[in-house]
Design an enzyme around this catalytic site. Structure first.
Site, PDB file in Angstrom:
ATOM      1  N   LYS A 143      49.174  37.715  45.903  1.00 53.96           N
ATOM      2  CA  LYS A 143      50.306  38.421  44.891  1.00 53.96           C
ATOM      3  C   LYS A 143      50.931  39.562  45.797  1.00 53.96           C
ATOM      4  O   LYS A 143      52.032  39.902  45.766  1.00 53.96           O
ATOM      5  CB  LYS A 143      49.697  38.957  43.537  1.00 53.96           C
TER       6      LYS A 143
ATOM      7  N   GLY B  44      46.144  43.518  42.102  1.00 51.81           N
ATOM      8  CA  GLY B  44      47.607  42.938  41.666  1.00 51.81           C
ATOM      9  C   GLY B  44      47.876  43.190  40.232  1.00 51.81           C
ATOM     10  O   GLY B  44      48.955  43.546  39.673  1.00 51.81           O
TER      11      GLY B  44
ATOM     12  N   ASP C 107      53.606  39.292  35.041  1.00 54.04           N
ATOM     13  CA  ASP C 107      52.371  39.632  34.471  1.00 54.04           C
ATOM     14  C   ASP C 107      52.498  41.167  33.677  1.00 54.04           C
ATOM     15  O   ASP C 107      51.941  40.946  32.728  1.00 54.04           O
ATOM     16  CB  ASP C 107      51.246  40.026  35.637  1.00 54.04           C
TER      17      ASP C 107
HETATM   18  P1  NAP Z   1      42.943  41.352  42.936  1.00 53.44           P
HETATM   19  O1  NAP Z   1      44.062  41.914  43.394  1.00 53.44           O
HETATM   20  O2  NAP Z   1      42.105  40.634  43.784  1.00 53.44           O
HETATM   21  O3  NAP Z   1      41.995  42.670  42.366  1.00 53.44           O
HETATM   22  C1  NAP Z   1      40.442  42.508  41.873  1.00 53.44           C
HETATM   23  C2  NAP Z   1      40.156  43.814  41.251  1.00 53.44           C
HETATM   24  O4  NAP Z   1      38.900  43.664  40.755  1.00 53.44           O
HETATM   25  C3  NAP Z   1      40.276  44.984  42.246  1.00 53.44           C
HETATM   26  O5  NAP Z   1      40.472  46.205  41.572  1.00 53.44           O
HETATM   27  C4  NAP Z   1      38.604  45.039  42.631  1.00 53.44           C
HETATM   28  O6  NAP Z   1      38.073  46.110  43.098  1.00 53.44           O
HETATM   29  C5  NAP Z   1      38.149  44.567  41.423  1.00 53.44           C
HETATM   30  N1  NAP Z   1      36.746  43.909  41.569  1.00 53.44           N
HETATM   31  C6  NAP Z   1      36.245  42.885  42.054  1.00 53.44           C
HETATM   32  N2  NAP Z   1      35.225  42.458  41.974  1.00 53.44           N
HETATM   33  C7  NAP Z   1      34.415  43.388  41.468  1.00 53.44           C
HETATM   34  C8  NAP Z   1      33.313  44.027  41.230  1.00 53.44           C
HETATM   35  N3  NAP Z   1      32.448  42.963  41.384  1.00 53.44           N
HETATM   36  N4  NAP Z   1      32.999  44.937  40.478  1.00 53.44           N
HETATM   37  C9  NAP Z   1      33.885  45.984  40.358  1.00 53.44           C
HETATM   38  N5  NAP Z   1      35.294  45.770  40.594  1.00 53.44           N
HETATM   39  C10 NAP Z   1      35.465  44.467  41.102  1.00 53.44           C
HETATM   40  O7  NAP Z   1      42.906  40.424  41.328  1.00 53.44           O
HETATM   41  P2  NAP Z   1      44.049  40.449  40.429  1.00 53.44           P
HETATM   42  O8  NAP Z   1      45.054  39.403  40.877  1.00 53.44           O
HETATM   43  O9  NAP Z   1      44.432  41.819  40.134  1.00 53.44           O
HETATM   44  O10 NAP Z   1      43.368  39.750  39.261  1.00 53.44           O
HETATM   45  C11 NAP Z   1      42.373  40.360  38.633  1.00 53.44           C
HETATM   46  C12 NAP Z   1      41.902  39.656  37.273  1.00 53.44           C
HETATM   47  O11 NAP Z   1      42.972  39.234  36.368  1.00 53.44           O
HETATM   48  C13 NAP Z   1      41.374  38.022  37.889  1.00 53.44           C
HETATM   49  O12 NAP Z   1      40.233  37.644  37.062  1.00 53.44           O
HETATM   50  C14 NAP Z   1      42.607  37.263  37.397  1.00 53.44           C
HETATM   51  O13 NAP Z   1      42.103  35.950  37.079  1.00 53.44           O
HETATM   52  C15 NAP Z   1      43.190  38.230  36.311  1.00 53.44           C
HETATM   53  N6  NAP Z   1      44.597  37.986  35.688  1.00 53.44           N
HETATM   54  C16 NAP Z   1      44.777  37.386  34.528  1.00 53.44           C
HETATM   55  C17 NAP Z   1      45.918  37.012  33.974  1.00 53.44           C
HETATM   56  C18 NAP Z   1      46.442  36.735  32.811  1.00 53.44           C
HETATM   57  O14 NAP Z   1      47.637  36.325  32.558  1.00 53.44           O
HETATM   58  N7  NAP Z   1      45.520  36.692  31.752  1.00 53.44           N
HETATM   59  C19 NAP Z   1      47.191  37.487  34.937  1.00 53.44           C
HETATM   60  C20 NAP Z   1      46.604  38.066  36.324  1.00 53.44           C
HETATM   61  C21 NAP Z   1      45.233  38.154  36.520  1.00 53.44           C
HETATM   62  P3  NAP Z   1      38.153  46.597  44.604  1.00 53.44           P
HETATM   63  O15 NAP Z   1      39.568  47.273  44.819  1.00 53.44           O
HETATM   64  O16 NAP Z   1      37.268  47.628  44.753  1.00 53.44           O
HETATM   65  O17 NAP Z   1      38.269  45.369  45.295  1.00 53.44           O
END
Ligand code: NAP
Length: 282
Positions: free
Chosen positions: A71, A135, A107
């Site tokens: 993203k 993201g 989003d």
């Molecule tokens: P991303 O950009 O990879 O960001 C991941 C985030 O999670 C970062 O803040 C990361 O922290 C943190 N994180 C990952 N593993 C962790 C752990 N073990 N302990 C603590 N923090 C952790 O991912 P994203 O695109 O933001 O997506 C995040 C989630 O939202 C995913 O599960 C995705 O499927 C979901 N999502 C859902 C929707 C929906 O429509 N429902 C839409 C978008 C996303 P660091 O910065 O420290 O790495």
């Protein structure tokens, strides 16, 4: 509906992409709308993202959704970003307008629509805590700031990522107060005094409650707790929050509304939400 020479394609670029529920939901909508469009999962390794984006243009895809981990990096590969994407610094929807690739982000708007169906929140007064700074967290934070949230607290494992998010806000929302905490700091009082708490980390279902830095004992029926992960069963955080009397929202509602907003961008039409919801729940 069959595939023929006039079928247009939309894809979702991700790594991994096997878990995605979007094809089921989006194809159900296109079928109900009588549109000759198909939505396909596209597994794209990070090093192949530039080639995949070029492929969208070359193969005249109508557009695409973008998911983890593309993203943010995809922003530099597109011709134009709309304000939702440039403010969030992240794109979840690409629209191909005759070879010109536009980046959008649905989003945040999807989250706001979903929460509007769940709880009555005055965003101009609500104290908000967001776990995560990736993201999805960025998009939600921007949408809340656009709704007039006065103060947002970000709790993230990596301080620099949270600082980067804060810098984005300094640029676009100078009046907004952004507070940063690390997960190992004591945030119990903060939890007590907040109204809206959102887990936007990608912490999986396994070990979920242990990895999500929220003192659930502080939750009451005044809290609204969201976990945007979408999984077959309710996230453990939401189970615990519900037991405390909090109002809860899972990730499917946001998925539904961000997907509907993407379809609107690609087709100019509003898809049938009930059909999409049924497809997600079946
Ligand atoms: P991303 O950009 O990879 O960001 C991941 C985030 O999670 C970062 O803040 C990361 O922290 C943190 N994180 C990952 N593993 C962790 C752990 N073990 N302990 C603590 N923090 C952790 O991912 P994203 O695109 O933001 O997506 C995040 C989630 O939202 C995913 O599960 C995705 O499927 C979901 N999502 C859902 C929707 C929906 O429509 N429902 C839409 C978008 C996303 P660091 O910065 O420290 O790495």
């Amino acid at each position: 509906m069959g595939i023929n020479g006039e079928t247009r394609l939309v894809g979702i670029l991700g790594h991994p992409v096997t878990h995605t529920l979007s094809p089921r939901m989006q194809n159900a909508a296109f079928e109900a709308m009588g549109l000759n469009i198909r939505y396909v999962p596209l597994h794209v390794l990070p090093e192949n993202l530039p080639a995949a984006v070029a492929g969208i243009r070359a193969m005249e895809f109508l557009g695409a959704n973008v998911t983890i981990p593309h993203k943010v990096p995809v922003c530099d590969l597109l011709d134009h970003l709309d304000i939702s994407a440039s403010r969030a610094g992240a794109v979840n929807t690409i629209v191909n307008r005759d070879g010109v690739l536009e980046g959008h982000n649905t989003d945040g708007a999807g989250f706001i629509r979903a929460i509007g169906e769940t709880a009555d929140i005055d965003f101009t007064a609500a104290a908000v805590v967001i776990l995560g700074a990736g993201g999805a967290a960025r998009s939600i934070a921007v949408a809340l700031a656009e709704k007039g949230a006065p103060r947002i607290t970000i709790i993230n494992r990596t301080r620099q990522r949270a600082e980067d998010l804060k810098s984005l806000f300094n640029r676009d929302f100078p009046a907004l107060e952004v507070i940063i905490h690390l997960p190992d700091e004591d945030t119990s009082d903060l939890i007590s005094t907040s109204r809206l708490l959102i887990n936007a980390t990608s912490v999986g279902m396994e070990g979920h409650l242990k990895s999500v830095p929220m003192d659930v004992d502080r939750l009451t029926n005044d809290h609204v707790v969201c976990d945007i992960v979408y999984a077959a069963q309710e996230a453990p955080l939401l189970v615990a929050a519900r037991e405390k009397g909090a109002t809860v929202m899972g990730g499917l509602a946001m998925l539904l509304h961000q997907g509907a907003a993407s379809i609107h961008l690609w087709t100019g039409e509003d898809p049938p939400l009930s059909v999409m919801r049924n497809a997600l729940e079946s």
